[in-house]
Design an enzyme around this catalytic site. Structure first.
Site, short mmCIF file in Angstrom:
data_model
loop_
_atom_site.label_atom_id
_atom_site.label_comp_id
_atom_site.label_asym_id
_atom_site.label_seq_id
_atom_site.Cartn_x
_atom_site.Cartn_y
_atom_site.Cartn_z
CE LYS A 53 32.35 -53.12 18.07
NZ LYS A 53 31.30 -54.53 17.41
CG ASP A 113 34.43 -44.67 34.29
OD1 ASP A 113 34.46 -43.72 34.53
OD2 ASP A 113 33.59 -45.87 33.99
CE LYS A 141 30.94 -41.73 31.70
NZ LYS A 141 30.73 -43.14 32.24
CG PHE A 162 26.19 -45.91 29.83
CD1 PHE A 162 26.88 -46.30 30.55
CD2 PHE A 162 25.17 -45.47 29.40
CE1 PHE A 162 27.94 -47.14 29.46
CE2 PHE A 162 25.55 -46.85 28.02
CZ PHE A 162 26.37 -47.60 28.46
CB VAL A 163 26.97 -40.13 27.75
CG1 VAL A 163 26.77 -39.26 28.85
CG2 VAL A 163 28.39 -40.43 27.79
CG ASP A 169 28.64 -49.65 22.55
OD1 ASP A 169 29.52 -49.50 23.37
OD2 ASP A 169 27.87 -50.73 23.81
NE ARG A 175 30.05 -49.07 18.96
CZ ARG A 175 31.02 -49.27 19.65
NH1 ARG A 175 31.13 -48.44 20.58
NH2 ARG A 175 30.98 -50.72 20.27
P1 IMP Z 1 37.89 -47.64 31.69
O1 IMP Z 1 38.48 -46.16 31.55
O2 IMP Z 1 38.91 -48.59 31.96
O3 IMP Z 1 36.52 -47.89 33.05
O4 IMP Z 1 36.97 -48.45 30.56
C1 IMP Z 1 36.76 -47.07 30.01
C2 IMP Z 1 35.89 -48.16 28.69
O5 IMP Z 1 33.75 -48.36 29.05
C3 IMP Z 1 35.60 -46.95 27.67
O6 IMP Z 1 36.37 -47.96 26.34
C4 IMP Z 1 33.43 -47.48 27.13
O7 IMP Z 1 34.06 -49.08 26.23
C5 IMP Z 1 33.29 -47.67 28.29
N1 IMP Z 1 32.57 -46.74 29.38
C6 IMP Z 1 33.01 -46.18 29.60
N2 IMP Z 1 32.08 -45.01 30.57
C7 IMP Z 1 31.10 -45.55 29.26
C8 IMP Z 1 29.43 -44.30 29.34
O8 IMP Z 1 29.44 -43.53 29.23
N3 IMP Z 1 30.00 -44.43 27.77
C9 IMP Z 1 29.57 -46.48 27.24
N4 IMP Z 1 31.29 -47.00 27.84
C10 IMP Z 1 31.55 -45.88 28.27
#
Ligand code: IMP
Ligand code: MG
Length: 196
Positions: A53, A113, A141, A162-163, A169, A175
């Protein structure tokens, strides 16, 4: 207290420590990305695809900044478990409704991330043979990246923090803040569902 304007958000912002990226900065950058997409995809009728979402806010503002005909579609995923999420194993719980074979697909994401989730989804979409498949991310990130994913459009580089806000969220909250901010440390320690 009144310097950063947080108090105007009432209860919604009581857990927020500081604004990292302001509403104006986000809106300006989203507008610029919209202009770039309009130029690059002229005549291509691109399909913008997002994961529910978190991307909802970015997708809505971005589409209104794009001045060429576009379509949009969404998928939804859920992790099998926290461990499997660490390996990028996700289950698609809602698939696209629009066929993407031969289409110019722009994958729109709120935050990247590690890149594991996105990598899994991109592989899944590539099998369907779109004419092109590119990525547009608002918040990047880079410090925890485990998979190299070329980003055609990027809004902001974020530190490894973490933001919340603008779609992001913490336990489904925050959100709807129009800016991106950091939470106060005590927010992470309180609440009955701390183990989730
Ligand atoms: P990754 O790139 O597979 O590690 O996953 C990224 C997911 O982690 C995103 O789609 C978000 O749902 C969640 N996420 C990563 N960093 C943050 C943050 O700082 N705040 C909130 N959700 C985050
Ligand atoms: Mg997301």
């Amino acid at each position: 207290m009144t310097e950063n304007g947080l108090e105007t958000y009432g209860d919604l912002a009581t857990g927020v420590r500081e604004i990292l990226i302001s509403t104006n900065e986000i809106q300006q950058r989203v507008y610029e990305i919209g202009q770039a997409i309009s130029q690059d995809y002229t005549g291509l009728n691109p399909l913008l695809v997002g994961v529910l979402k978190g991307v909802l806010f970015f997708m809505a503002d971005l589409l209104r900044a794009v001045r060429i005909p576009t379509e949009m579609d969404f998928i939804a995923v859920s992790s099998y478990s926290p461990e499997s999420r660490d390996q990028g194993l996700v289950r698609m719980v809602k698939d696209l409704e629009i066929p993407i074979s031969g289409r110019h697909v722009l994958f729109v994401e709120d935050v990247i991330d590690t890149g594991l989730t996105l990598n899994y989804i991109l592989r899944n979409l590539r099998v369907r043979q779109p004419a092109s498949l590119e990525v547009c991310v608002l918040f990047n990130k880079p410090e925890h990246r485990l998979v190299n994913i070329p980003l055609k459009y990027k809004g902001f580089d974020l530190p490894d923090r973490f933001v919340v806000g603008y779609g992001l969220d913490y336990r489904e909250k925050y959100r709807n803040l129009p800016f991106v901010g950091l939470l106060k440390p005590n927010v992470f320690q309180s609440g009955p569902n701390n183990s989730v």
